[in-house]
Structure formats: structure tokens, C-alpha cells
Design an enzyme around this catalytic site. Structure first.
Site, PDB file in Angstrom:
ATOM      1  N   LYS A 252       1.089  -1.043  -0.201  1.00  0.00           N
ATOM      2  CA  LYS A 252       0.356  -0.293   0.442  1.00  0.00           C
ATOM      3  C   LYS A 252       0.818   1.391  -0.163  1.00  0.00           C
ATOM      4  O   LYS A 252       0.146   2.259  -0.956  1.00  0.00           O
ATOM      5  CB  LYS A 252      -0.852  -0.255   1.231  1.00  0.00           C
ATOM      6  CG  LYS A 252      -1.944  -1.129   0.879  1.00  0.00           C
ATOM      7  CD  LYS A 252      -2.855  -1.379   2.694  1.00  0.00           C
ATOM      8  CE  LYS A 252      -4.068  -2.058   2.571  1.00  0.00           C
ATOM      9  NZ  LYS A 252      -4.984  -1.686   4.364  1.00  0.00           N
ATOM     10  N   ARG A 253       1.558   0.790   0.314  1.00  0.00           N
ATOM     11  CA  ARG A 253       2.844   2.871   0.515  1.00  0.00           C
ATOM     12  C   ARG A 253       3.661   2.650  -0.502  1.00  0.00           C
ATOM     13  O   ARG A 253       3.806   3.754  -0.352  1.00  0.00           O
ATOM     14  CB  ARG A 253       4.015   1.529   1.512  1.00  0.00           C
ATOM     15  CG  ARG A 253       3.527   2.065   2.761  1.00  0.00           C
ATOM     16  CD  ARG A 253       4.854   1.784   3.649  1.00  0.00           C
ATOM     17  NE  ARG A 253       5.546   0.118   3.425  1.00  0.00           N
ATOM     18  CZ  ARG A 253       5.203  -0.588   4.379  1.00  0.00           C
ATOM     19  NH1 ARG A 253       4.753  -0.584   5.000  1.00  0.00           N
ATOM     20  NH2 ARG A 253       6.118  -1.670   3.826  1.00  0.00           N
TER      21      ARG A 253
END
Length: 343
Positions: A252-253
Site C-alpha cells: 500500500k505504501r
């Protein structure tokens, strides 16, 4: 009836892995003339993002993966938000305690931290030491009367081999001695994922559970909970984690996991769906480019492969170009005007 679901947590905006799972759930439900459900698992109040649920629906609508039941499309299994189902979780947690499959734990956060530290230093599995499992009924009653803070833990049986069947990977054996006495009900009155997901999947009559392979370590706990309640176990399919070309986990980063990023960069939803359909599944005629309707016609969850699929933006861009070139001129012009209104 076949019933599938996605159950995202509104702790962030929808990402490509959410759509990856939703595609398989949606396609299988449609092929089997069943129902595709969206359930919102919003019990993590500390990380709650107010507009995350709205963004999820926007993403599903953009991709055309429209659900049959959800908080915005009530059905007979409503409510579809876990925060609105708390009474149910308390009821079933109490049932497990009464049946002897769960117990009250009064250990403080400080004591639990000390246990973890000692186990880590000794290079042992980090697990609860079961201190409160041996409390007498009198001791438990006294502590509850005194309103001492507590959680409810599941009572994992000793000396048992737990067999969990994954429809993609086959039977997996777990030694119960390394399965932790999982917290089911937290001190704040909210359930953990492990209790809530089992209760909800059962009550909503979910027949096929598709989820990421990161949940395999929790698999034996969930099998035990189904047994404790005496409920039929649905079919489980643990899909492989999407990976970058360097084999690292798609996170997600990283910017290119966000659905909004793909919208902003000019990717077409149909090209994305086509591409991710091929990550762990192959078309029976070895086609690379095909519409969603054709995927639904041929897709079966049992044909998924236990591989670590590579998410390659270069390959996706190539496929996106294929879709753009095949698009009718009038439709393409409309999309260009929508994207570049000032030109």
C-alpha cells in the site's frame, strides 16, 4: 447458492489488491448465478478513515464490479457493517465461553508485553502463556464482579493436528501447540477479526471465501472456531500475494497500488481487470486479451494457481494500449475530452 464476499476495512483507500480479490469473487458469483457481497469490517476504530468506504464504492463502480448486497444495498443479512453487529459478536463469544471453548483473560498490557519480550529473547514463538486459562470459576466471577478489564480468548485444544483444506493448495496440517489462544473479544467491547469474520461469514451464508495467503497462519484458528460452533466450513481459497518485478510484495505504501493513481494516469478499468485476471489464472484458450464477460464465462476458483504473480506496470501499459486502439473513435474522443477538458 454460491455466495462470495469481499470484506475490506475502511482504514485506507482502495488499492489494486482489493480489486484483485473482488474480481474473482464477482466473476465466480456471476458464473454460478450466485450473489456477490460487500461487508465493511470497521471495528478498527483507531485507524478508521471517514471517506474510505465511499472511495471503495467509487472504485467498484468504476470497474463495473457491482455488488448484490452491501451497506448501500441492503439484503436479508443486513446490517453489513461490523460496527452495527456488535451485539451478535458478544452473543457468540459468550456462547463459546459457556461451551468451554473460550475463557476470560485479565492480564494487563504490561504483563503481556513482558511475556513477549522474554519469548523473543529466548527465540520462542510469541504466544500467550495461558495464565488465565487455569482460573477457577470463583476467581473469574470475582474479577468480573469487580469490573476488572478483560478480553475473551479462544481455548485452543492441546496435542492436536488441525487439518485445514485450501481449495488451491490442498490440505495443510497445523500443530495446535503452536497455535495461540487468540483474543476474540477485545477489552473495548469490539471483536477481533477472527471472531467477527467467522460469525459474519456463517450468518451471511458465504459459501466460498477468497482471501490472501497472509491469512494462512490464522487458518487453523478459524477452522477451530467453525468446529466449536458446529457450523459448516465454507470453501477457502488463499490467493498468492501480488509482487513487484523485483519479487518484493506489492505494498500500500507504493503509489501504484492506489486505484486513484490508475484513474489519474489514464488506465482503462477494463484493461486493468483483463490484466489482473491473468495473475494466477490462465485462459483455457491461452488468450491474453478478453472482456470481463468472457472471463466470467470461463473462470472457476478451483483453477487458481498458488504462484507469486508479478504485477508488471509495463505489461499493463501494453494491454491498456491494446484496449485504447480497439476503442471506437467516438467513445475514445469522449474519454479524451473528459480527461483533458481544457484542451
Amino acid at each position: 447458492m454460491t455466495r462470495t464476499r469481499i470484506a475490506p476495512s475502511p482504514t485506507g483507500y482502495p488499492h489494486i489488491a482489493t480489486i484483485y480479490q473482488a474480481l474473482f469473487d464477482y466473476a465466480y458469483a456471476r458464473r454460478m448465478k450466485g450473489k456477490f457481497v460487500v461487508r465493511i469490517e470497521d471495528t478498527d476504530r483507531a485507524r478508521f478513515v471517514p471517506d474510505a468506504e465511499e472511495k471503495l464504492y467509487e472504485a467498484l463502480d468504476w470497474f463495473g464490479l457491482i455488488e448484490d448486497e452491501s451497506p448501500r444495498k441492503d439484503g436479508k443479512f443486513a446490517p453489513y457493517k461490523q460496527s452495527e453487529r456488535l451485539e451478535l459478536y458478544h452473543q457468540y463469544a459468550q456462547e463459546l465461553v459457556e461451551k468451554g471453548h473460550a475463557y476470560y483473560c485479565f492480564c494487563s498490557k504490561e504483563r503481556l508485553y513482558e511475556i513477549r519480550q522474554k519469548q523473543q529473547l529466548a527465540k520462542k514463538p510469541v504466544m500467550y502463556d495461558r495464565l488465565c486459562r487455569s482460573l477457577s470459576q470463583e476467581e473469574v466471577t470475582k474479577k468480573l464482579t469487580e469490573q476488572m478489564p478483560h478480553v475473551i480468548r479462544m481455548k485452543v485444544p492441546d496435542n492436536r493436528t488441525i487439518i485445514a483444506v485450501d481449495e488451491i493448495r490442498g490440505s495443510i496440517e497445523f500443530d495446535s501447540s503452536v497455535v495461540d489462544d487468540q483474543v476474540l473479544m477485545k477489552a473495548d467491547g469490539f471483536p477481533t477479526y477472527h471472531l467477527a469474520v467467522i460469525v459474519d461469514d456463517h450468518l451471511m451464508e458465504i459459501s466460498d471465501v477468497v482471501r490472501g495467503e497472509e491469512w494462512i497462519p490464522s487458518f487453523p484458528k478459524h477452522i477451530l472456531l467453525y468446529e466449536f460452533f458446529g457450523w459448516q466450513i465454507p470453501k477457502f481459497y488463499h490467493t498468492s500475494v501480488l509482487r513487484n518485478p523485483d519479487k518484493s510484495k506489492l505494498s500500500k505504501r507504493q503509489g501504484h497500488t492506489s486505484i486513484q493513481w490508475y484513474m489519474d494516469e489514464g488506465f482503462l478499468p477494463e484493461s486493468i481487470l483483463n490484466y489482473i485476471a491473468l495473475l494466477g489464472w490462465s485462459h483455457p484458450m491461452q488468450k491474453e486479451v478478453f472482456p470481463l464477460s468472457e472471463f466470467i464465462e470461463h473462470f472457476d476458483l478451483k483453477d487458481m494457481k498458488a504462484i507469486g504473480p508479478i504485477f508488471d506496470l509495463v505489461k499493463l501499459a501494453w494491454m491498456n494500449g491494446m484496449y485504447i486502439r480497439e476503442m471506437e473513435t467516438k467513445k475514445l474522443a469522449g474519454k479524451l475530452i473528459e480527461r483533458f477538458p481544457d484542451y
